[in-house]
Design a protein around this motif. Structure first.
Motif, short mmCIF file in Angstrom:
data_model
loop_
_atom_site.label_atom_id
_atom_site.label_comp_id
_atom_site.label_asym_id
_atom_site.label_seq_id
_atom_site.Cartn_x
_atom_site.Cartn_y
_atom_site.Cartn_z
N THR A 34 0.84 -1.20 0.00
CA THR A 34 0.00 0.00 0.00
C THR A 34 0.87 1.26 0.00
O THR A 34 0.62 2.20 -0.75
CB THR A 34 -0.94 0.00 1.23
N ILE A 37 2.56 1.66 -3.43
CA ILE A 37 1.60 2.11 -4.44
C ILE A 37 1.36 3.61 -4.27
O ILE A 37 1.30 4.36 -5.25
CB ILE A 37 0.27 1.33 -4.32
N LYS A 38 1.24 4.07 -3.03
CA LYS A 38 1.04 5.49 -2.77
C LYS A 38 2.23 6.30 -3.29
O LYS A 38 2.05 7.32 -3.95
CB LYS A 38 0.85 5.73 -1.27
N ARG A 39 3.44 5.83 -2.99
CA ARG A 39 4.64 6.53 -3.47
C ARG A 39 4.72 6.53 -4.99
O ARG A 39 5.12 7.53 -5.61
CB ARG A 39 5.90 5.90 -2.88
N LEU A 40 4.35 5.42 -5.61
CA LEU A 40 4.36 5.33 -7.06
C LEU A 40 3.37 6.32 -7.66
O LEU A 40 3.71 7.04 -8.61
CB LEU A 40 4.02 3.90 -7.51
N ASN A 41 2.18 6.39 -7.09
CA ASN A 41 1.18 7.35 -7.59
C ASN A 41 1.66 8.79 -7.44
O ASN A 41 1.45 9.61 -8.32
CB ASN A 41 -0.16 7.14 -6.87
N GLU A 42 2.32 9.10 -6.31
CA GLU A 42 2.87 10.43 -6.12
C GLU A 42 3.95 10.73 -7.17
O GLU A 42 4.01 11.85 -7.70
CB GLU A 42 3.45 10.57 -4.72
N ILE A 44 4.18 9.41 -10.16
CA ILE A 44 3.51 9.56 -11.45
C ILE A 44 2.87 10.94 -11.56
O ILE A 44 2.97 11.60 -12.59
CB ILE A 44 2.47 8.44 -11.66
N GLU A 45 2.24 11.39 -10.48
CA GLU A 45 1.64 12.73 -10.48
C GLU A 45 2.71 13.80 -10.66
O GLU A 45 2.51 14.77 -11.41
CB GLU A 45 0.86 12.96 -9.19
N ASP A 48 3.77 13.79 -14.25
CA ASP A 48 2.74 14.42 -15.09
C ASP A 48 2.79 15.94 -14.97
O ASP A 48 2.68 16.65 -15.97
CB ASP A 48 1.35 13.90 -14.72
#
Length: 82
Positions: A34, A37-42, A44-45, A48
């Motif tokens: 978890t 995944i949070k770090r990966l999403n950060e 990616i953001e 972007d």
């Protein structure tokens, strides 16, 4: 027979401890998953945002170069007026 029963009881206890350790490990791995995944999403953001900013900067650079080119083209006419 009591020796066999005691051995079986110890074996069950070992298996139970092992099962408890595995369950604890699963909880830890899920928590890590978890978090990752949070770090990966950060990340990616952030990527972007950087890509959007890069597009804007490229547009601005193009506009500035276009303006500079136009000014260089007009320079001889301005020099004639002086």
């Amino acid at each position: 027979m009591s020796g066999g029963r005691e051995s079986a009881r110890r074996s069950r206890m070992r298996k139970q401890r092992h099962l408890d350790e595995l369950r604890s490990h699963v909880v830890h791995l899920r928590s890590m998953h978890t978090h990752l995944i949070k770090r990966l999403n950060e990340a990616i953001e952030g990527r972007d945002r950087t890509l959007r900013e890069n597009v804007e900067l490229c547009k601005e650079a193009y506009d500035l170069l276009s303006t500079l080119w136009a000014l260089k083209q007009a320079m001889p006419a301005f020099m004639d007026l002086l």
